[in-house]
Design a protein around this motif. Structure first.
Motif, PDB file in Angstrom:
ATOM      1  N   VAL A  21     -52.617 -19.987  61.346  1.00  0.00           N
ATOM      2  CA  VAL A  21     -51.968 -20.650  62.377  1.00  0.00           C
ATOM      3  C   VAL A  21     -52.834 -21.084  63.410  1.00  0.00           C
ATOM      4  O   VAL A  21     -53.538 -19.636  64.375  1.00  0.00           O
ATOM      5  CB  VAL A  21     -50.759 -19.655  62.701  1.00  0.00           C
ATOM      6  CG1 VAL A  21     -50.229 -20.811  64.209  1.00  0.00           C
ATOM      7  CG2 VAL A  21     -49.386 -19.674  61.374  1.00  0.00           C
ATOM      8  N   VAL A  35     -52.625 -23.589  59.938  1.00  0.00           N
ATOM      9  CA  VAL A  35     -51.176 -24.776  59.529  1.00  0.00           C
ATOM     10  C   VAL A  35     -50.999 -24.688  60.909  1.00  0.00           C
ATOM     11  O   VAL A  35     -52.061 -23.812  62.103  1.00  0.00           O
ATOM     12  CB  VAL A  35     -49.954 -22.909  60.168  1.00  0.00           C
ATOM     13  CG1 VAL A  35     -49.098 -23.561  60.217  1.00  0.00           C
ATOM     14  CG2 VAL A  35     -49.905 -22.485  58.367  1.00  0.00           C
ATOM     15  N   VAL A  91     -43.595 -22.307  62.819  1.00  0.00           N
ATOM     16  CA  VAL A  91     -44.831 -21.815  61.901  1.00  0.00           C
ATOM     17  C   VAL A  91     -44.030 -20.644  61.064  1.00  0.00           C
ATOM     18  O   VAL A  91     -44.866 -20.759  59.818  1.00  0.00           O
ATOM     19  CB  VAL A  91     -45.505 -21.138  63.235  1.00  0.00           C
ATOM     20  CG1 VAL A  91     -46.339 -19.813  62.303  1.00  0.00           C
ATOM     21  CG2 VAL A  91     -45.911 -22.038  63.925  1.00  0.00           C
ATOM     22  N   VAL A  96     -45.818 -21.340  56.699  1.00  0.00           N
ATOM     23  CA  VAL A  96     -46.548 -20.148  56.493  1.00  0.00           C
ATOM     24  C   VAL A  96     -45.882 -19.304  55.004  1.00  0.00           C
ATOM     25  O   VAL A  96     -45.896 -19.392  54.052  1.00  0.00           O
ATOM     26  CB  VAL A  96     -45.841 -18.541  57.732  1.00  0.00           C
ATOM     27  CG1 VAL A  96     -46.791 -17.463  56.306  1.00  0.00           C
ATOM     28  CG2 VAL A  96     -46.939 -19.448  58.836  1.00  0.00           C
TER      29      VAL A  96
END
Length: 258
Positions: free
Chosen positions: A130, A160, A181, A185
């Motif tokens: 991320v 991400v 998020v 994921v």
């Protein structure tokens, strides 16, 4: 015999055994044997639990794969728990300490007699990285656990990134950024291997608008992080067709273009 019957040899043998003297321990003998047995057990207990004869002399670590998590790092975390008699090591306590290491997903601990404490670890594997506001990348495993933040993403792991639309920013109080998020994921974790190795980025425009950027310039409109398994199966079949744009937002009516 006087009554004219023949003697039975087996009967005579049994009668002889019954009349034979039996070994009986005196009360003093029983006490002596009891004291001797207790002394032997006490000596063994001292040998195993209190003496240094069966001390831990090494901690063997299995399962570490690279310089991100090493055997010495695991031993440092175990510390003093890996010292003293092997029988007295609290295996559960050692396991909890090892599993507290961010990169460790699971640990097994057992005694390797006579002198080795055995530890086997299962490392977390990143399914996504991320990208944060600071430009650094937080690695996340399939369970959604963040376990490392570095300057660059691991090789072969989708990144991400939040590129929120104005509409998504407007409803930030309803669907938070951490939730967005988390959804992205989940998408990355559910990608088939043949797709995951091509996925360079998972872009989040809104909860219902997630996009995959694949190597070679192809894109996949994924939609929301729902029906991930079905969308993944449909996408694999869809990619057998020629095109650069794949749409599985509605997996019952997929589309290919480009």
């Amino acid at each position: 015999m006087a009554d004219g019957r023949l003697a039975d040899p087996l009967e005579e043998e049994l009668e002889g055994e019954e009349s034979a003297p039996r070994l009986r321990l005196s009360r003093r003998g029983i006490v002596v044997l009891s004291v001797f047995g207790a002394a032997v057990l006490g000596g063994l207990a001292w040998l195993v639990f209190l003496s240094s004869v069966l001390d831990v002399r090494s901690v063997a670590v299995q399962g570490t794969s690279d310089d991100k998590l090493t055997g010495p790092q695991v031993r440092d975390v175990i510390g003093g728990l890996g010292h003293g008699p092997l029988a007295r090591v609290d295996l559960d306590d050692v396991r909890r300490r090892v599993e507290a290491i961010p990169r460790v997903a699971k640990a097994e601990v057992w005694r390797g007699w006579p002198h080795t404490l055995q530890v086997k670890v299962v490392e977390r594997k990143a399914v996504a990285a991320v990208k944060g506001d600071d430009g650094r990348f937080t690695q996340v495993d399939a369970a959604g656990v963040s376990f490392a933040t570095e300057a660059a993403p691991p090789e072969g792991v989708p990144v991400v990134e939040l590129r929120l639309s104005q509409q998504a920013n407007d409803v930030d109080g309803v669907i938070s950024r951490p939730q967005l998020v988390q959804g992205a994921v989940a998408v990355a974790a559910g990608l088939p291997p043949e797709v995951a190795k091509r996925a360079g980025a998972v872009l989040v425009h809104s909860y219902d608008d997630i996009e995959l950027q694949l190597s070679g310039g192809a894109t996949v409109r994924w939609g929301s992080p729902e029906q991930n398994d079905r969308k993944a199966r449909v996408l694999v079949a869809l990619m057998n067709q020629k095109g650069t744009n794949f749409d599985v937002t509605a997996p019952e009516a997929p589309a290919v273009s480009g």
